[in-house]
Design an enzyme around this catalytic site. Structure first.
Site, PDB file in Angstrom:
ATOM      1  N   GLY A  69       0.663  -1.305  -0.111  1.00  9.46           N
ATOM      2  CA  GLY A  69       0.090  -0.193  -0.014  1.00  9.46           C
ATOM      3  C   GLY A  69       0.812   1.259   0.150  1.00  9.46           C
ATOM      4  N   GLY A  70       0.446   2.229  -0.845  1.00 12.53           N
ATOM      5  CA  GLY A  70       1.395   3.403  -0.848  1.00 12.53           C
ATOM      6  C   GLY A  70       1.240   4.186  -2.177  1.00 12.53           C
ATOM      7  CB  SER A 108      11.074   1.655  -5.135  1.00  8.55           C
ATOM      8  OG  SER A 108      10.946   2.074  -6.770  1.00  8.55           O
ATOM      9  CG  ASN A 109      13.524   0.959  -9.659  1.00  9.75           C
ATOM     10  OD1 ASN A 109      14.253   1.966 -10.108  1.00  9.75           O
ATOM     11  ND2 ASN A 109      12.472   0.457  -9.773  1.00  9.75           N
ATOM     12  CE1 TYR A 133       6.964   4.940  -4.833  1.00 13.72           C
ATOM     13  CE2 TYR A 133       8.842   4.691  -6.530  1.00 13.72           C
ATOM     14  CZ  TYR A 133       7.709   4.138  -5.758  1.00 13.72           C
ATOM     15  OH  TYR A 133       7.431   2.595  -5.774  1.00 13.72           O
TER      16      TYR A 133
HETATM   17  N1  LIG Z   1       4.829  -2.081  -9.994  1.00 11.06           N
HETATM   18  C1  LIG Z   1       6.193  -1.884  -9.816  1.00 11.06           C
HETATM   19  O1  LIG Z   1       6.861  -2.335 -10.723  1.00 11.06           O
HETATM   20  C2  LIG Z   1       6.959  -1.491  -8.578  1.00 11.06           C
HETATM   21  C3  LIG Z   1       8.101  -1.123  -8.692  1.00 11.06           C
HETATM   22  C4  LIG Z   1       8.830  -0.814  -7.346  1.00 11.06           C
HETATM   23  C5  LIG Z   1       8.008  -0.687  -6.288  1.00 11.06           C
HETATM   24  N2  LIG Z   1       6.713  -1.008  -6.300  1.00 11.06           N
HETATM   25  C6  LIG Z   1       5.762  -0.918  -4.843  1.00 11.06           C
HETATM   26  O2  LIG Z   1       5.162  -2.149  -5.047  1.00 11.06           O
HETATM   27  C7  LIG Z   1       3.742  -1.535  -4.466  1.00 11.06           C
HETATM   28  C8  LIG Z   1       2.677  -2.005  -5.269  1.00 11.06           C
HETATM   29  O3  LIG Z   1       2.814  -1.371  -6.530  1.00 11.06           O
HETATM   30  P1  LIG Z   1       1.564  -1.258  -7.610  1.00 11.06           P
HETATM   31  O4  LIG Z   1       2.363  -1.209  -8.853  1.00 11.06           O
HETATM   32  O5  LIG Z   1       0.856  -2.251  -7.636  1.00 11.06           O
HETATM   33  O6  LIG Z   1       1.003   0.215  -7.293  1.00 11.06           O
HETATM   34  P2  LIG Z   1      -0.478   0.613  -7.546  1.00 11.06           P
HETATM   35  O7  LIG Z   1      -0.516   2.112  -7.343  1.00 11.06           O
HETATM   36  O8  LIG Z   1      -1.198  -0.246  -8.675  1.00 11.06           O
HETATM   37  O9  LIG Z   1      -1.152  -0.019  -6.093  1.00 11.06           O
HETATM   38  C9  LIG Z   1      -0.999   0.554  -4.946  1.00 11.06           C
HETATM   39  C10 LIG Z   1      -1.844   0.483  -4.083  1.00 11.06           C
HETATM   40  O10 LIG Z   1      -1.984   1.206  -2.863  1.00 11.06           O
HETATM   41  C11 LIG Z   1      -3.199   1.845  -2.384  1.00 11.06           C
HETATM   42  N3  LIG Z   1      -2.796   2.859  -1.563  1.00 11.06           N
HETATM   43  C12 LIG Z   1      -2.353   3.834  -2.036  1.00 11.06           C
HETATM   44  N4  LIG Z   1      -2.321   4.668  -0.823  1.00 11.06           N
HETATM   45  C13 LIG Z   1      -3.054   4.232   0.087  1.00 11.06           C
HETATM   46  C14 LIG Z   1      -3.071   4.677   1.506  1.00 11.06           C
HETATM   47  N5  LIG Z   1      -2.693   5.529   2.281  1.00 11.06           N
HETATM   48  N6  LIG Z   1      -3.666   3.350   2.160  1.00 11.06           N
HETATM   49  C15 LIG Z   1      -4.014   2.231   1.768  1.00 11.06           C
HETATM   50  N7  LIG Z   1      -3.766   1.852   0.586  1.00 11.06           N
HETATM   51  C16 LIG Z   1      -3.366   2.971  -0.390  1.00 11.06           C
HETATM   52  C17 LIG Z   1      -3.857   2.470  -3.697  1.00 11.06           C
HETATM   53  O11 LIG Z   1      -5.319   2.304  -3.682  1.00 11.06           O
HETATM   54  C18 LIG Z   1      -3.396   1.026  -4.847  1.00 11.06           C
HETATM   55  O12 LIG Z   1      -4.265  -0.047  -4.789  1.00 11.06           O
HETATM   56  C19 LIG Z   1       4.041  -0.017  -3.962  1.00 11.06           C
HETATM   57  O13 LIG Z   1       4.160   0.235  -2.689  1.00 11.06           O
HETATM   58  C20 LIG Z   1       5.024   0.508  -5.092  1.00 11.06           C
HETATM   59  O14 LIG Z   1       5.728   1.558  -4.473  1.00 11.06           O
HETATM   60  C21 LIG Z   1       6.004  -1.338  -7.454  1.00 11.06           C
END
Ligand SMILES: NC(=O)c1ccc[n+]([C@@H]2O[C@H](COP(=O)([O-])OP(=O)(O)OC[C@H]3O[C@@H](n4cnc5c(N)ncnc54)[C@H](O)[C@@H]3O)[C@@H](O)[C@H]2O)c1
Length: 266
Positions: A69-70, A108-109, A133
């Site tokens: 989440g974030g 994250s990277n 971020y």
């Molecule tokens: N997708 C990638 O390639 C990638 C790369 C590096 C890091 N990440 C990290 O992995 C995690 C998931 O990534 P993703 O691509 O699914 O992102 P996403 O944006 O699709 O999903 C993030 C989810 O977090 C929820 N969210 C945001 N703020 C919130 C809060 N205050 N309370 C509760 N929920 C909240 C959103 O509603 C969303 O469903 C994130 O933390 C992201 O930073 C993802």
């Protein structure tokens, strides 16, 4: 089956991890957005990471946590502060108070984005975040370290490159991770008996990778997917460089260039 909380469960990563873990864990899904369609071993509890009360409620009684989440890209300070910084603190504090002993933190990277692409880094160099971020992810890693050392809440911090079905451009050939490889790494993070605090890179077996992921290999991680299998297709569709010299030189790509002041020395 272990009961595992997954925050941010309605997002992109959460959606494909639910498929990977459907028969392996009892998943308590949580997000600030609603979720109505649930699988047989899934339940849902709404919660905002910025609220300690919400995090205390959703973390109660679980065996482990996958914290996704974030806010998942660069964003305004207030959003990053609430969702990622206060959110990460609340998640760990709630885990501590509820006696949850293992957290997987999706970092994250972009915590390392200002390292050059010519550098081969492992988990040890000092972070060089490429924006608010990335800074928030560096903070989250710090919280994980503190809660391991002081409160016996152990963590695997996974610096995810780009989690997707396949790499979609040249940069992502270096940082891609497939859903099943990410699920493998998270499974190790949830099950491995000896993890106290560890940082690994969330990357598949990428021939063009920038990271020394020995730390993950030592925990038993053996990625099965290879970005090189998609390289010809990606290189046919995309130029080798983007025309943005700063982005092309640094691991964080365009996140590094964003909002940068003009600096002729660079
Ligand atoms: N997708 C990638 O390639 C990638 C790369 C590096 C890091 N990440 C990290 O992995 C995690 C998931 O990534 P993703 O691509 O699914 O992102 P996403 O944006 O699709 O999903 C993030 C989810 O977090 C929820 N969210 C945001 N703020 C919130 C809060 N205050 N309370 C509760 N929920 C909240 C959103 O509603 C969303 O469903 C994130 O933390 C992201 O930073 C993802």
């Amino acid at each position: 089956m272990k009961s595992i909380l997954m925050t941010g469960a309605t997002g992109g990563v959460g959606t494909f991890l639910r498929k990977e873990f459907a028969n392996r864990y009892r998943l308590r899904l949580s997000d600030m957005r609603p979720l109505t369609t649930l699988g047989a071993s899934e339940s849902f509890m709404a919660g905002d990471c910025a609220s300690l009360d919400d995090m205390l409620r959703v973390t109660e009684g679980v065996d482990g946590i996958i914290h996704l989440g974030g806010y998942s890209v660069e964003g305004p300070w207030e959003t990053i502060l609430q969702s990622n910084i206060i959110g990460a603190y609340n998640l760990y504090e709630a885990a501590r108070r509820n006696g949850v002993k293992r957290v997987i933190f999706a970092t994250s990277n972009h915590a390392m984005g200002f390292y050059k692409r010519t550098a081969r880094i492992d988990h040890t160099p000092y972070p060089r975040p490429d924006g608010r971020y990335g800074l928030s992810k560096m903070f989250g890693e710090g919280v994980a370290s503190l809660y391991a050392d002081k409160y016996d809440v152990s963590s695997l911090c996974i610096r995810i490159g780009n989690a997707a079905m396949q790499p979609i451009d040249v940069r992502r050939l270096s940082i891609w991770i497939s859903p099943r490889d990410l699920a493998q790494l998270i499974g190790i993070g949830l099950e491995h008996p000896d993890i106290r605090f560890a940082i690994v890179y969330g990357a598949s077996d990428n021939a063009r990778g920038w990271w020394d992921n020995t730390n993950a290999q030592c925990l038993g991680y053996r990625p099965v997917d290879r970005s090189e299998d998609f390289a010809a297709e990606v290189l046919r569709a995309h130029p080798a460089t983007t025309g943005d010299a700063i982005a092309d030189a640094h691991q964080g790509g365009a996140f590094c260039t964003a909002e940068m002041v003009e600096n002729p020395a660079k």
